[in-house]
Each structure stands twice: as C-alpha cells, then as structure tokens.
Design a protein around this motif. Sequence first.
Motif, PDB file in Angstrom:
ATOM      1  N   LEU A 222      39.872  46.240  34.844  1.00  0.00           N
ATOM      2  CA  LEU A 222      38.797  46.375  35.651  1.00  0.00           C
ATOM      3  C   LEU A 222      40.200  47.500  36.806  1.00  0.00           C
ATOM      4  O   LEU A 222      39.858  47.502  37.659  1.00  0.00           O
ATOM      5  N   GLU A 225      39.135  50.959  37.302  1.00  0.00           N
ATOM      6  CA  GLU A 225      37.702  50.954  38.727  1.00  0.00           C
ATOM      7  C   GLU A 225      38.954  50.685  39.723  1.00  0.00           C
ATOM      8  O   GLU A 225      38.188  50.847  40.641  1.00  0.00           O
ATOM      9  N   LYS A 228      39.989  54.117  40.755  1.00  0.00           N
ATOM     10  CA  LYS A 228      39.255  54.986  41.398  1.00  0.00           C
ATOM     11  C   LYS A 228      38.389  54.508  42.775  1.00  0.00           C
ATOM     12  O   LYS A 228      37.938  55.160  43.600  1.00  0.00           O
ATOM     13  N   HIS A 236      34.691  59.963  44.581  1.00  0.00           N
ATOM     14  CA  HIS A 236      33.392  59.747  43.932  1.00  0.00           C
ATOM     15  C   HIS A 236      31.641  59.793  44.831  1.00  0.00           C
ATOM     16  O   HIS A 236      31.313  59.045  43.630  1.00  0.00           O
ATOM     17  N   GLU A 240      28.268  55.645  44.641  1.00  0.00           N
ATOM     18  CA  GLU A 240      29.229  55.119  43.335  1.00  0.00           C
ATOM     19  C   GLU A 240      30.187  54.035  43.552  1.00  0.00           C
ATOM     20  O   GLU A 240      30.456  53.061  42.591  1.00  0.00           O
ATOM     21  N   THR A 241      30.280  54.513  44.759  1.00  0.00           N
ATOM     22  CA  THR A 241      31.692  53.730  45.079  1.00  0.00           C
ATOM     23  C   THR A 241      31.164  52.546  45.421  1.00  0.00           C
ATOM     24  O   THR A 241      31.939  51.554  45.583  1.00  0.00           O
ATOM     25  N   ARG A 244      30.054  50.563  42.424  1.00  0.00           N
ATOM     26  CA  ARG A 244      31.385  50.366  41.663  1.00  0.00           C
ATOM     27  C   ARG A 244      32.214  48.852  41.710  1.00  0.00           C
ATOM     28  O   ARG A 244      32.548  48.174  41.156  1.00  0.00           O
ATOM     29  N   ARG A 247      30.433  46.083  41.106  1.00  0.00           N
ATOM     30  CA  ARG A 247      30.784  45.800  39.426  1.00  0.00           C
ATOM     31  C   ARG A 247      31.814  45.448  39.912  1.00  0.00           C
ATOM     32  O   ARG A 247      31.950  44.112  39.321  1.00  0.00           O
ATOM     33  N   VAL A 248      32.839  45.497  40.290  1.00  0.00           N
ATOM     34  CA  VAL A 248      34.366  45.186  40.335  1.00  0.00           C
ATOM     35  C   VAL A 248      33.978  43.648  41.220  1.00  0.00           C
ATOM     36  O   VAL A 248      34.726  42.821  40.346  1.00  0.00           O
TER      37      VAL A 248
END
Length: 460
Positions: A222, A225, A228, A236, A240-241, A244, A247-248
């Motif tokens: 991770l 990630e 980013k 990004h 998308e951020t 992300r 997801r993290v």
Amino acid sequence: MTATHAQPYTQRVRRRTKAGAVRDVVALVLLPVPLLVALPFAFAGGSGGTRRWFGGRAENVRADAQAAKDAAAAAFYELDTAQRDLRISIETITAVDSSPKGRKAVEDFAALGRRIDEVSHTYITAVDAHDLDRDDLEASTAARARAELTSAKDELVRVKGELDRYAQALGPLLDTAETQLARLAPAVERARQALLAASNALDAVRASGLRADDLAARLAALAPELTKLNQGAGRHGVPETLHRADRVVRDAEAVRTEAERLPERAAEIDRRLVSLRTRAQALTTRAGKVEPILSELRRRFTVACWQDLQGVPAQTASTVRQAEERIKEAAKARDEQRWPDAVSLLSTVRALLNSTDEAVSAAGDRLQRLNAVSKDPQQEIERTRFAIRDAQRLAMAGRNTPDPRHARPLDDSVARLDRAVAGLEGRHPDYWHFLTETEAVRRTVARVVSDIREERGGGS
C-alpha cells in the motif's frame, strides 16, 4: 474576459480621473488673486474667453455622455466580476467531472467567454474613442459618445444575463463537484489514519512474537498508494484520488483487523490441533469395534444386509493415518507461522475424520436398526402406512377426486410398501432391503405433501 482587457481600462480610467483632478487643482492654485476673484464671473457667462460648451444644452449632453460612460463602466465591472467568479466554478467542475455533461459545461463557458471578449472590446473601443474631459468637446461628439457607450452598456448587460442563466443551469454540476471536493481531504486523512492503525497493529503483533509476514507484505504494497495520495488530486484527479483513498482504507483496515485477530487465530489453531488429535485417537478406538459388529451382522443376517460395510475397517484405518499425517503437517505450519497453510490442513483433517466417523457409525447403526426390525417389523410398517394415509387425506382435502399428479405417486407408494412387506415372508428375509424400501416410500410421500402445500400456499 481576460485580465489584460480589464486592467488597461481600469488603469486608464483611474489615470485620467486623477490627472484631470490634479490639473484642475493646480490651475486654481497658480492663478493670481485677481483672476481667482474674477473666476466666478467668467463661469457665470458673458463675453470674451467663455468656453462654448458651458451652460445650456451642450453641457447637458456632456453630462449625459458621462453618465452613459459611468453606467457602461459599472456594467463592465459586473460582467468581469461574474465571469471571474464563474471561472472558479468551472475549474472546480473540471477537476472533478470528466463526464459528457462536464465537458459540455466547459465548452459552453468558453463560448460565453468569446462573447464576453467581443462586447468588452466594443466597450473599451467606445471608451478610448471619446475623451469626455476635452475642453473643446462638441455637443455632437458628446451625443455620439453617449449613444455608443449606451449601446456598449446594453450589450454588456445582455451578455451578463446570459452568463447568469448559464451559472444557474450549472448549479447541479457545481453542487456535485463541490461535494466531491469536500470529501477529498477527509477521505485522504482517513486513508492515512487507516495505514497508521494497520502499522501499529502489526507492530503490536510482532512484539508478541508473531511474524505476520503475509500481513507485512500486504501493508508494504500500500506504500505506493500512499505516495500517490500525498501527490494530491491536482496530479491524479479528484475522482481517482477518492477511489484510491477508499481502496487504501478498505485494504488497510483488513490488514489491521487480521493483525488484531492474529493472536486469537493462533490460539484457535492450537485448540483445533489438540481437538483433532483427540478425535483421531477416539476414532481409532471406535474403529476397533467395527470388526466385531461386522461379525455379528454376518452371523445373523443375509449378505445384502452387511456386504457394503465390508471395507469399513480398512478404510477407517487408512483415513485415520492420513488425518494424523495432516495433523503433523498442520502443526509444522503453525510453528512456522504459515497460518493459511495450517488452517487449510486442519480443514482437510476435519473432512477426513468426518467421513471416517460416518463410516464407523454406519456399522453400529446398521446392526441396531436390523436388530429392531427383525424383532418387530410391524412398527416400521405402521409408521410408513401412517405417512401414506396422512398424505392421502391432504390430497383429498377440499376435493371430490384427488389430483392425478398426487394420487399416482401415493398409489405407487402403497404398492411398493406391500411388496416390501411381502419380502419379509421368506426364510431369510432381507431386512436391510425392507428398511431401505420403507425409507424410500416415506421420502416419496414427503415430496408429494410438500408439492401439495406449496401449490395451495401459492394459490391462496
């Protein structure tokens, strides 16, 4: 409207206003005292030296032109301010929304920008074309300036109306974009906190002597990630951020949860190892009783009653050996902290022991049931006939004749039971066949009852 359009005009207006004011003040200060005394009389009218535009209609035309210029300047300022404010909204939408609606909103704003540039150019040209502070300004020139400035103002107001309508239609898109932007910072912070919590949980587990290498590898994966996320949405994109960050959070919380449960998981594996070892030993003891049971079955009943059980002792011994080998492998995996392998091996052991337990139990159950039916088969017969009669009453409930779909299998069940009972009349009856037949009859009857109730329940 760009800054390069508005700024020169604003600077020019300020420069001209201030310059005019300074000239007037300086002229008044430098005049000799007699002239200062005579000055009011010169302004009051009379002959010689009095400018043509003072007084009368010409002065009114100049004032009207100046008023038109001021009104146009106000309209220009309002349009410029609205465009600047709206540009911020467009930038917000562009950062978040790449949908067709979002792209069309940007294109429409660009088209409005071109219209604004056109009317702004017309206004600035009108302002530059007429110096209303000139001493020799003609009334006709002032009238023309007023007309051009009024027309420019009207165009500015009209385009401002278009811009306002566009801004109103932009509302839903802007609300959505602002909502996503408002979610951005908290989402990124939640992701950081989730990673920190997972890291702390992993450290605590390692401090207790558990390696948790697989969890450490998942947490390390991770790290890119997080990099980013730290680079920000400007690089990004907001959607998308946000994805992300979510997801993290999900992956980091999974690592944290598993890390916190790892000591309990290790203890559970230890308990299962002990339990399955004990169960395997007990099955070995029980398996030793299968052969005597088979001997009694062979002595008292026909071959058909016990033939399928002949392989139980050898099968039990083989299965128990396999289970004991898997237990050793699971214990080794536990010592090496290969938790998934240990869990998988223990599941295999349990499946092996379950199958062995069923086989060992089958021999004892067979003997018990055969003993019971050989002494009194009538109990099994009555049990089966009762099931058939109960199904027949249900099939006739509310009907003069039963549905053939229900009557036929029930009639067949009666005939099948009669044949099974007749099979007991020989010298060496096959009691096991009798038991399997009565069980089959009861299963058929139960299916008919279920069908009847389902049909009537669905129709009610």
